[in-house]
Design a protein around this motif. Sequence first.
Motif, PDB file in Angstrom:
ATOM      1  N   ARG A 234      52.400   0.048  -7.488  1.00 32.49           N
ATOM      2  CA  ARG A 234      51.581  -0.079  -6.268  1.00 32.49           C
ATOM      3  C   ARG A 234      50.285   0.720  -6.394  1.00 32.49           C
ATOM      4  NH1 ARG A 234      56.635   0.550  -3.646  1.00 32.49           N
ATOM      5  NH2 ARG A 234      56.068   2.689  -3.190  1.00 32.49           N
ATOM      6  N   GLU A 235      50.377   1.897  -6.971  1.00 33.20           N
ATOM      7  CA  GLU A 235      49.209   2.751  -7.149  1.00 33.20           C
ATOM      8  C   GLU A 235      48.167   2.065  -8.042  1.00 33.20           C
ATOM      9  OE1 GLU A 235      47.613   6.897  -6.649  1.00 33.20           O
ATOM     10  OE2 GLU A 235      49.070   5.701  -5.568  1.00 33.20           O
ATOM     11  N   VAL A 236      48.612   1.460  -9.139  1.00 31.56           N
ATOM     12  CA  VAL A 236      47.691   0.792 -10.057  1.00 31.56           C
ATOM     13  C   VAL A 236      47.089  -0.449  -9.401  1.00 31.56           C
ATOM     14  CG1 VAL A 236      47.503  -0.432 -12.266  1.00 31.56           C
ATOM     15  CG2 VAL A 236      48.710   1.750 -12.141  1.00 31.56           C
ATOM     16  N   GLN A 237      47.877  -1.204  -8.654  1.00 33.64           N
ATOM     17  CA  GLN A 237      47.333  -2.373  -7.941  1.00 33.64           C
ATOM     18  C   GLN A 237      46.240  -1.930  -6.960  1.00 33.64           C
ATOM     19  OE1 GLN A 237      47.653  -5.659  -8.214  1.00 33.64           O
ATOM     20  NE2 GLN A 237      48.932  -5.355 -10.014  1.00 33.64           N
ATOM     21  N   ALA A 238      46.489  -0.860  -6.227  1.00 37.61           N
ATOM     22  CA  ALA A 238      45.492  -0.340  -5.287  1.00 37.61           C
ATOM     23  C   ALA A 238      44.251   0.143  -6.036  1.00 37.61           C
ATOM     24  CB  ALA A 238      46.081   0.782  -4.441  1.00 37.61           C
ATOM     25  N   LEU A 239      44.448   0.818  -7.148  1.00 41.80           N
ATOM     26  CA  LEU A 239      43.335   1.298  -7.963  1.00 41.80           C
ATOM     27  C   LEU A 239      42.460   0.123  -8.400  1.00 41.80           C
ATOM     28  CD1 LEU A 239      43.425   3.835 -10.848  1.00 41.80           C
ATOM     29  CD2 LEU A 239      42.498   1.579 -11.243  1.00 41.80           C
ATOM     30  N   LEU A 240      43.068  -0.965  -8.882  1.00 46.13           N
ATOM     31  CA  LEU A 240      42.292  -2.119  -9.332  1.00 46.13           C
ATOM     32  C   LEU A 240      41.537  -2.769  -8.176  1.00 46.13           C
ATOM     33  CD1 LEU A 240      44.790  -3.718 -11.862  1.00 46.13           C
ATOM     34  CD2 LEU A 240      42.793  -2.304 -12.362  1.00 46.13           C
ATOM     35  N   HIS A 241      42.179  -2.881  -7.036  1.00 48.93           N
ATOM     36  CA  HIS A 241      41.523  -3.431  -5.853  1.00 48.93           C
ATOM     37  C   HIS A 241      40.346  -2.552  -5.442  1.00 48.93           C
ATOM     38  CE1 HIS A 241      40.992  -5.341  -1.959  1.00 48.93           C
ATOM     39  NE2 HIS A 241      41.045  -4.140  -1.426  1.00 48.93           N
ATOM     40  N   ASN A 242      40.553  -1.238  -5.443  1.00 45.27           N
ATOM     41  CA  ASN A 242      39.487  -0.298  -5.067  1.00 45.27           C
ATOM     42  C   ASN A 242      38.350  -0.300  -6.092  1.00 45.27           C
ATOM     43  OD1 ASN A 242      40.990   0.400  -2.828  1.00 45.27           O
ATOM     44  ND2 ASN A 242      41.846   2.234  -3.770  1.00 45.27           N
TER      45      ASN A 242
ATOM     46  N   ALA B 217      38.893   9.730  -8.155  1.00 43.32           N
ATOM     47  CA  ALA B 217      39.464  10.102  -6.846  1.00 43.32           C
ATOM     48  C   ALA B 217      39.049   9.111  -5.762  1.00 43.32           C
ATOM     49  CB  ALA B 217      39.045  11.525  -6.470  1.00 43.32           C
ATOM     50  N   TRP B 218      37.956   8.382  -5.952  1.00 40.94           N
ATOM     51  CA  TRP B 218      37.529   7.367  -4.988  1.00 40.94           C
ATOM     52  C   TRP B 218      38.444   6.157  -5.018  1.00 40.94           C
ATOM     53  CZ3 TRP B 218      31.580   6.630  -6.116  1.00 40.94           C
ATOM     54  CH2 TRP B 218      30.917   7.838  -5.886  1.00 40.94           C
ATOM     55  N   ILE B 219      38.968   5.826  -6.203  1.00 39.69           N
ATOM     56  CA  ILE B 219      39.709   4.565  -6.337  1.00 39.69           C
ATOM     57  C   ILE B 219      41.215   4.730  -6.497  1.00 39.69           C
ATOM     58  CG2 ILE B 219      37.691   3.335  -7.229  1.00 39.69           C
ATOM     59  CD1 ILE B 219      38.978   3.523 -10.047  1.00 39.69           C
ATOM     60  N   THR B 220      41.681   5.936  -6.808  1.00 44.03           N
ATOM     61  CA  THR B 220      43.115   6.158  -7.018  1.00 44.03           C
ATOM     62  C   THR B 220      43.698   6.805  -5.771  1.00 44.03           C
ATOM     63  OG1 THR B 220      42.641   6.511  -9.355  1.00 44.03           O
ATOM     64  CG2 THR B 220      44.821   7.161  -8.580  1.00 44.03           C
ATOM     65  N   PRO B 221      44.553   6.085  -5.039  1.00 45.20           N
ATOM     66  CA  PRO B 221      45.021   6.572  -3.735  1.00 45.20           C
ATOM     67  C   PRO B 221      45.619   7.980  -3.727  1.00 45.20           C
ATOM     68  CG  PRO B 221      45.639   4.289  -4.032  1.00 45.20           C
ATOM     69  CD  PRO B 221      45.068   4.755  -5.339  1.00 45.20           C
ATOM     70  N   SER B 222      46.443   8.326  -4.696  1.00 50.69           N
ATOM     71  CA  SER B 222      47.111   9.635  -4.674  1.00 50.69           C
ATOM     72  C   SER B 222      46.344  10.730  -5.395  1.00 50.69           C
ATOM     73  CB  SER B 222      48.510   9.518  -5.283  1.00 50.69           C
ATOM     74  OG  SER B 222      49.300   8.656  -4.504  1.00 50.69           O
TER      75      SER B 222
ATOM     76  N   MET C 292      60.338   7.618 -20.451  1.00 51.62           N
ATOM     77  CA  MET C 292      58.941   7.249 -20.297  1.00 51.62           C
ATOM     78  C   MET C 292      58.865   5.943 -19.521  1.00 51.62           C
ATOM     79  SD  MET C 292      57.143   9.551 -21.987  1.00 51.62           S
ATOM     80  CE  MET C 292      55.679   9.122 -22.849  1.00 51.62           C
ATOM     81  N   LEU C 293      57.877   5.864 -18.652  1.00 52.66           N
ATOM     82  CA  LEU C 293      57.604   4.658 -17.889  1.00 52.66           C
ATOM     83  C   LEU C 293      56.247   4.114 -18.296  1.00 52.66           C
ATOM     84  CD1 LEU C 293      58.562   5.706 -14.250  1.00 52.66           C
ATOM     85  CD2 LEU C 293      59.768   4.101 -15.708  1.00 52.66           C
ATOM     86  N   THR C 294      56.128   2.802 -18.375  1.00 54.17           N
ATOM     87  CA  THR C 294      54.850   2.181 -18.685  1.00 54.17           C
ATOM     88  C   THR C 294      54.486   1.208 -17.578  1.00 54.17           C
ATOM     89  OG1 THR C 294      55.182   2.408 -21.057  1.00 54.17           O
ATOM     90  CG2 THR C 294      53.577   0.777 -20.355  1.00 54.17           C
ATOM     91  N   VAL C 295      53.242   1.282 -17.146  1.00 57.07           N
ATOM     92  CA  VAL C 295      52.686   0.363 -16.163  1.00 57.07           C
ATOM     93  C   VAL C 295      51.430  -0.213 -16.791  1.00 57.07           C
ATOM     94  CG1 VAL C 295      51.675   0.148 -13.864  1.00 57.07           C
ATOM     95  CG2 VAL C 295      53.557   1.738 -14.244  1.00 57.07           C
ATOM     96  N   ARG C 296      51.285  -1.541 -16.717  1.00 57.66           N
ATOM     97  CA  ARG C 296      50.108  -2.196 -17.308  1.00 57.66           C
ATOM     98  C   ARG C 296      49.682  -3.327 -16.385  1.00 57.66           C
ATOM     99  NH1 ARG C 296      48.191  -2.585 -22.777  1.00 57.66           N
ATOM    100  NH2 ARG C 296      46.888  -4.421 -23.019  1.00 57.66           N
ATOM    101  N   GLU C 297      48.429  -3.288 -15.946  1.00 55.38           N
ATOM    102  CA  GLU C 297      47.867  -4.327 -15.073  1.00 55.38           C
ATOM    103  C   GLU C 297      46.423  -4.569 -15.492  1.00 55.38           C
ATOM    104  OE1 GLU C 297      49.401  -6.096 -12.808  1.00 55.38           O
ATOM    105  OE2 GLU C 297      51.276  -4.982 -12.769  1.00 55.38           O
ATOM    106  N   HIS C 298      45.881  -5.693 -15.067  1.00 49.65           N
ATOM    107  CA  HIS C 298      44.483  -5.992 -15.383  1.00 49.65           C
ATOM    108  C   HIS C 298      43.823  -6.699 -14.208  1.00 49.65           C
ATOM    109  CE1 HIS C 298      46.443  -9.791 -16.385  1.00 49.65           C
ATOM    110  NE2 HIS C 298      45.301 -10.341 -16.022  1.00 49.65           N
ATOM    111  N   ILE C 299      42.497  -6.766 -14.297  1.00 48.59           N
ATOM    112  CA  ILE C 299      41.712  -7.464 -13.296  1.00 48.59           C
ATOM    113  C   ILE C 299      40.456  -8.001 -13.979  1.00 48.59           C
ATOM    114  CG2 ILE C 299      40.441  -5.414 -12.566  1.00 48.59           C
ATOM    115  CD1 ILE C 299      40.591  -6.531  -9.679  1.00 48.59           C
TER     116      ILE C 299
END
Length: 144
Positions: free
Chosen positions: A129-137, A28-33, A1-8
């Motif tokens: 990277r995906e989560v960072q892009a999602l937060l920016h979007n 789908a608007w904010i998540t690149p993939s 299992m992998l865990t990714v955790r970020e905030h903004i």
Amino acid sequence: MLTVREHIDLPMPVDRVFDFMDAPAHQAWITPSLSDSTLLERLPNGGSRAHYVYRILGLSFSGEVRATDYVPNERIVWSMTGDLQGTLRWYFEPIDGGCHFTYAATYQVPGPTLLHPLARPLIRRYNEREVQALLHNLEAQVTS
């Protein structure tokens, strides 16, 4: 299992951020993939069940997410099933008229178990990277 955790921290009220994130089509608007996120039904707990399609490196992965824990303006916890499996957790906390939004995800590494040690670091970096892009979007969407 992998865990990714970020905030903004967002300069918008919690209810505005929550309402945006609570609409499956917005994902789908904010998540690149994420190429598709379609509402299937509203659940008795107030949350949603939605169909998803991810396109990663030319491969397509599909399945469903279901809100298993849904507290308006506080949190949504999703169970993800299908080609990709795991748990997504979104937390919304009020801060000085704005919103501290946390995105946390725990994923099973897809593919043959034998390849997991090789795939794990690549998948982790990709998801970060995906989560960072999602937060920016997300920030761009709710502040425009």
